[in-house]
Design a protein around this motif. Structure first.
Motif, PDB file in Angstrom:
ATOM      1  N   ASP A   8       0.832  -1.208   0.000  1.00 25.54           N
ATOM      2  CA  ASP A   8       0.000   0.000   0.000  1.00 25.54           C
ATOM      3  C   ASP A   8       0.868   1.260   0.000  1.00 25.54           C
ATOM      4  O   ASP A   8       0.573   2.213  -0.721  1.00 25.54           O
ATOM      5  N   LEU A   9       1.922   1.273   0.808  1.00 26.23           N
ATOM      6  CA  LEU A   9       2.821   2.426   0.845  1.00 26.23           C
ATOM      7  C   LEU A   9       3.528   2.589  -0.491  1.00 26.23           C
ATOM      8  O   LEU A   9       3.624   3.699  -1.016  1.00 26.23           O
ATOM      9  N   LYS A  10       4.006   1.492  -1.071  1.00 31.38           N
ATOM     10  CA  LYS A  10       4.666   1.573  -2.379  1.00 31.38           C
ATOM     11  C   LYS A  10       3.712   2.089  -3.445  1.00 31.38           C
ATOM     12  O   LYS A  10       4.081   2.914  -4.272  1.00 31.38           O
ATOM     13  N   ARG A  11       2.477   1.620  -3.412  1.00 36.40           N
ATOM     14  CA  ARG A  11       1.471   2.084  -4.384  1.00 36.40           C
ATOM     15  C   ARG A  11       1.203   3.582  -4.204  1.00 36.40           C
ATOM     16  O   ARG A  11       1.096   4.328  -5.179  1.00 36.40           O
ATOM     17  N   PHE A  12       1.107   4.025  -2.950  1.00 36.90           N
ATOM     18  CA  PHE A  12       0.896   5.446  -2.673  1.00 36.90           C
ATOM     19  C   PHE A  12       2.061   6.280  -3.211  1.00 36.90           C
ATOM     20  O   PHE A  12       1.848   7.306  -3.866  1.00 36.90           O
ATOM     21  N   ILE A  13       3.281   5.850  -2.957  1.00 34.76           N
ATOM     22  CA  ILE A  13       4.466   6.573  -3.455  1.00 34.76           C
ATOM     23  C   ILE A  13       4.465   6.594  -4.977  1.00 34.76           C
ATOM     24  O   ILE A  13       4.723   7.625  -5.599  1.00 34.76           O
ATOM     25  N   GLU A  14       4.165   5.451  -5.586  1.00 37.96           N
ATOM     26  CA  GLU A  14       4.159   5.344  -7.051  1.00 37.96           C
ATOM     27  C   GLU A  14       3.157   6.315  -7.683  1.00 37.96           C
ATOM     28  O   GLU A  14       3.486   7.041  -8.627  1.00 37.96           O
ATOM     29  N   TRP A  15       1.936   6.363  -7.159  1.00 36.79           N
ATOM     30  CA  TRP A  15       0.920   7.238  -7.738  1.00 36.79           C
ATOM     31  C   TRP A  15       1.184   8.711  -7.421  1.00 36.79           C
ATOM     32  O   TRP A  15       0.925   9.583  -8.254  1.00 36.79           O
ATOM     33  N   THR A  16       1.724   8.986  -6.245  1.00 36.77           N
ATOM     34  CA  THR A  16       2.085  10.363  -5.909  1.00 36.77           C
ATOM     35  C   THR A  16       3.205  10.840  -6.822  1.00 36.77           C
ATOM     36  O   THR A  16       3.181  11.979  -7.311  1.00 36.77           O
ATOM     37  N   ALA A  17       4.173   9.972  -7.085  1.00 33.34           N
ATOM     38  CA  ALA A  17       5.268  10.304  -8.002  1.00 33.34           C
ATOM     39  C   ALA A  17       4.743  10.566  -9.409  1.00 33.34           C
ATOM     40  O   ALA A  17       5.169  11.516 -10.086  1.00 33.34           O
ATOM     41  N   THR A  20       2.809  13.926  -9.418  1.00 33.39           N
ATOM     42  CA  THR A  20       3.742  15.044  -9.226  1.00 33.39           C
ATOM     43  C   THR A  20       4.569  15.292 -10.482  1.00 33.39           C
ATOM     44  O   THR A  20       4.789  16.441 -10.880  1.00 33.39           O
ATOM     45  N   THR A  21       5.029  14.216 -11.122  1.00 32.16           N
ATOM     46  CA  THR A  21       5.817  14.358 -12.346  1.00 32.16           C
ATOM     47  C   THR A  21       4.971  14.940 -13.473  1.00 32.16           C
ATOM     48  O   THR A  21       5.430  15.823 -14.213  1.00 32.16           O
ATOM     49  N   LEU A  22       3.740  14.479 -13.607  1.00 31.60           N
ATOM     50  CA  LEU A  22       2.855  15.042 -14.626  1.00 31.60           C
ATOM     51  C   LEU A  22       2.545  16.507 -14.351  1.00 31.60           C
ATOM     52  O   LEU A  22       2.496  17.328 -15.281  1.00 31.60           O
ATOM     53  N   LEU A  23       2.358  16.861 -13.085  1.00 32.22           N
ATOM     54  CA  LEU A  23       2.145  18.255 -12.716  1.00 32.22           C
ATOM     55  C   LEU A  23       3.369  19.097 -13.104  1.00 32.22           C
ATOM     56  O   LEU A  23       3.226  20.194 -13.642  1.00 32.22           O
ATOM     57  N   GLY A  24       4.567  18.572 -12.847  1.00 31.92           N
ATOM     58  CA  GLY A  24       5.794  19.282 -13.235  1.00 31.92           C
ATOM     59  C   GLY A  24       5.868  19.497 -14.741  1.00 31.92           C
ATOM     60  O   GLY A  24       6.245  20.574 -15.209  1.00 31.92           O
ATOM     61  N   ALA A  25       5.481  18.488 -15.508  1.00 30.69           N
ATOM     62  CA  ALA A  25       5.478  18.628 -16.964  1.00 30.69           C
ATOM     63  C   ALA A  25       4.458  19.673 -17.413  1.00 30.69           C
ATOM     64  O   ALA A  25       4.732  20.486 -18.310  1.00 30.69           O
ATOM     65  N   LEU A  26       3.275  19.660 -16.803  1.00 29.23           N
ATOM     66  CA  LEU A  26       2.248  20.658 -17.131  1.00 29.23           C
ATOM     67  C   LEU A  26       2.744  22.063 -16.806  1.00 29.23           C
ATOM     68  O   LEU A  26       2.615  22.985 -17.626  1.00 29.23           O
ATOM     69  N   LEU A  45      12.456  12.422  -7.012  1.00 31.35           N
ATOM     70  CA  LEU A  45      12.815  11.901  -5.697  1.00 31.35           C
ATOM     71  C   LEU A  45      11.859  10.780  -5.283  1.00 31.35           C
ATOM     72  O   LEU A  45      12.299   9.725  -4.794  1.00 31.35           O
ATOM     73  N   LEU A  46      10.567  11.000  -5.496  1.00 31.73           N
ATOM     74  CA  LEU A  46       9.585   9.967  -5.149  1.00 31.73           C
ATOM     75  C   LEU A  46       9.780   8.709  -5.991  1.00 31.73           C
ATOM     76  O   LEU A  46       9.692   7.591  -5.482  1.00 31.73           O
ATOM     77  N   TRP A  47      10.056   8.888  -7.283  1.00 34.94           N
ATOM     78  CA  TRP A  47      10.319   7.722  -8.134  1.00 34.94           C
ATOM     79  C   TRP A  47      11.586   7.002  -7.699  1.00 34.94           C
ATOM     80  O   TRP A  47      11.661   5.772  -7.742  1.00 34.94           O
ATOM     81  N   LEU A  48      12.588   7.757  -7.280  1.00 28.43           N
ATOM     82  CA  LEU A  48      13.822   7.149  -6.788  1.00 28.43           C
ATOM     83  C   LEU A  48      13.544   6.311  -5.538  1.00 28.43           C
ATOM     84  O   LEU A  48      13.989   5.166  -5.435  1.00 28.43           O
ATOM     85  N   ILE A  49      12.787   6.868  -4.607  1.00 35.00           N
ATOM     86  CA  ILE A  49      12.418   6.132  -3.388  1.00 35.00           C
ATOM     87  C   ILE A  49      11.640   4.872  -3.744  1.00 35.00           C
ATOM     88  O   ILE A  49      11.938   3.766  -3.271  1.00 35.00           O
ATOM     89  N   TRP A  50      10.642   5.017  -4.609  1.00 36.98           N
ATOM     90  CA  TRP A  50       9.831   3.868  -5.001  1.00 36.98           C
ATOM     91  C   TRP A  50      10.685   2.783  -5.660  1.00 36.98           C
ATOM     92  O   TRP A  50      10.546   1.595  -5.345  1.00 36.98           O
TER      93      TRP A  50
END
Length: 86
Positions: A8-17, A20-26, A45-50
């Motif tokens: 569940d934590l990994k899934r949360f990090i994955e979707w948050t990453a 966040t990345t799509l928001l950065g691109a926008l 950073l979130l993708w790196l952690i995941w």
């Protein structure tokens, strides 16, 4: 189980990453600088952690490299940020 953390934590990090990345691109496409770089840094950073938690070496390498590049870009393009932390 030998997992470092729950799925569940990994899934949360994955979707948050992802979001966040799509928001950065926008933000980049709309010319919102430097907030776009903060979002992209956070996404990497979130993708790196995941990727470390999920043992995905290629994803860790890509996002670790991107994080270094993004931080460098922030420091070069916005030196005031570096002055603020000194």
């Amino acid at each position: 189980s030998s997992d470092v953390c729950s799925s569940d934590l990994k899934r949360f990090i994955e979707w948050t990453a992802t979001i966040t990345t799509l928001l950065g691109a926008l933000l980049t496409s709309l010319g919102h600088d430097p907030i776009n770089m903060y979002a992209l840094n956070l996404g990497s950073l979130l993708w790196l952690i995941w990727s470390i938690l999920d043992r995905k070496v290629s994803i860790a390498l890509v996002n670790g490299g991107m994080l270094v590049i993004y931080v460098y870009g922030l420091v070069v393009r916005h030196p005031i940020l570096l002055e603020m932390i000194q």
